[in-house]
Write a protein that holds these residues in place. Structure first.
Motif, PDB file in Angstrom:
ATOM      1  N   SER A  67       0.677  -1.222   0.035  1.00 35.43           N
ATOM      2  CA  SER A  67      -0.025   0.014  -0.028  1.00 35.43           C
ATOM      3  C   SER A  67       0.836   1.239   0.147  1.00 35.43           C
ATOM      4  O   SER A  67       0.387   2.428  -0.072  1.00 35.43           O
ATOM      5  CB  SER A  67      -0.966   0.125   1.084  1.00 35.43           C
ATOM      6  N   ASP A  68       2.156   1.195   0.084  1.00 31.10           N
ATOM      7  CA  ASP A  68       3.106   2.168   0.118  1.00 31.10           C
ATOM      8  C   ASP A  68       3.312   2.899  -1.348  1.00 31.10           C
ATOM      9  O   ASP A  68       3.134   2.149  -2.119  1.00 31.10           O
ATOM     10  CB  ASP A  68       4.425   1.984   0.745  1.00 31.10           C
ATOM     11  N   GLN A  69       3.370   4.165  -1.637  1.00 30.51           N
ATOM     12  CA  GLN A  69       3.750   4.842  -2.781  1.00 30.51           C
ATOM     13  C   GLN A  69       5.043   4.637  -2.840  1.00 30.51           C
ATOM     14  O   GLN A  69       6.052   4.318  -2.234  1.00 30.51           O
ATOM     15  CB  GLN A  69       3.543   6.236  -2.729  1.00 30.51           C
ATOM     16  N   PHE A  70       5.651   4.299  -4.464  1.00 26.58           N
ATOM     17  CA  PHE A  70       6.891   4.383  -4.739  1.00 26.58           C
ATOM     18  C   PHE A  70       7.743   5.691  -4.581  1.00 26.58           C
ATOM     19  O   PHE A  70       7.142   6.686  -4.789  1.00 26.58           O
ATOM     20  CB  PHE A  70       6.882   3.960  -6.183  1.00 26.58           C
ATOM     21  N   GLY A  71       8.678   5.725  -3.908  1.00 26.25           N
ATOM     22  CA  GLY A  71       9.421   6.742  -3.658  1.00 26.25           C
ATOM     23  C   GLY A  71      10.857   6.747  -4.540  1.00 26.25           C
ATOM     24  O   GLY A  71      11.121   5.680  -5.013  1.00 26.25           O
ATOM     25  N   ALA A  72      11.562   7.724  -4.577  1.00 30.22           N
ATOM     26  CA  ALA A  72      12.906   7.768  -5.117  1.00 30.22           C
ATOM     27  C   ALA A  72      13.809   6.859  -4.763  1.00 30.22           C
ATOM     28  O   ALA A  72      13.869   6.848  -3.382  1.00 30.22           O
ATOM     29  CB  ALA A  72      13.525   9.188  -5.393  1.00 30.22           C
ATOM     30  N   GLY A  73      14.580   5.990  -5.303  1.00 27.88           N
ATOM     31  CA  GLY A  73      15.865   5.232  -4.814  1.00 27.88           C
ATOM     32  C   GLY A  73      16.799   6.208  -4.358  1.00 27.88           C
ATOM     33  O   GLY A  73      17.104   7.060  -5.040  1.00 27.88           O
ATOM     34  N   THR A  74      17.626   5.519  -3.318  1.00 27.74           N
ATOM     35  CA  THR A  74      18.912   6.168  -2.892  1.00 27.74           C
ATOM     36  C   THR A  74      19.823   5.022  -2.606  1.00 27.74           C
ATOM     37  O   THR A  74      19.499   3.951  -2.564  1.00 27.74           O
ATOM     38  CB  THR A  74      18.661   6.669  -1.390  1.00 27.74           C
ATOM     39  N   MET A  75      21.151   5.538  -3.088  1.00 32.04           N
ATOM     40  CA  MET A  75      22.350   4.887  -2.919  1.00 32.04           C
ATOM     41  C   MET A  75      23.407   5.372  -2.267  1.00 32.04           C
ATOM     42  O   MET A  75      23.773   6.502  -2.425  1.00 32.04           O
ATOM     43  CB  MET A  75      22.906   4.351  -4.592  1.00 32.04           C
ATOM     44  N   THR A  76      23.887   5.026  -1.210  1.00 30.42           N
ATOM     45  CA  THR A  76      24.951   5.482  -0.272  1.00 30.42           C
ATOM     46  C   THR A  76      26.072   4.650  -0.521  1.00 30.42           C
ATOM     47  O   THR A  76      26.263   3.463  -0.161  1.00 30.42           O
ATOM     48  CB  THR A  76      24.120   5.708   1.267  1.00 30.42           C
ATOM     49  N   ILE A  77      27.310   5.576  -0.831  1.00 30.78           N
ATOM     50  CA  ILE A  77      28.521   4.747  -0.825  1.00 30.78           C
ATOM     51  C   ILE A  77      29.551   4.936   0.030  1.00 30.78           C
ATOM     52  O   ILE A  77      29.845   6.457   0.209  1.00 30.78           O
ATOM     53  CB  ILE A  77      29.113   4.928  -1.968  1.00 30.78           C
TER      54      ILE A  77
END
Length: 77
Positions: A67-77
């Motif tokens: 039921s959650d909305q799609f948000g932007a993905g994140t990548m932490t290096i």
């Protein structure tokens, strides 16, 4: 140099340097040759291998519940 990832194989981490290379240049005797394949119109992107200097990578994407909305993905290096 590639690094083993548990149950995922080996990967090499490369970051876009933002510097286009092998770009076509109008009126240049070498880089301006028409119908050539070495120097292309918009250039190609140069990448730098940062695998050896990387200690951890965290990727978050998608959604937790249906039921959650799609948000932007994140990548932490």
């Amino acid at each position: 140099m590639s690094t083993a990832v548990v149950q995922s194989g080996d990967y090499t981490l490369e970051i876009d340097t933002g510097a286009p290379v092998r770009g076509f240049r109008l009126d240049d005797t070498v880089r301006g040759v028409l119908d050539g394949t070495t120097f292309v119109l918009d250039g190609v992107t140069d990448f730098a291998d940062v695998t050896d200097g990387t200690r951890s990578i965290r990727i978050r994407r998608g959604r937790r519940d249906i039921s959650d909305q799609f948000g932007a993905g994140t990548m932490t290096i």
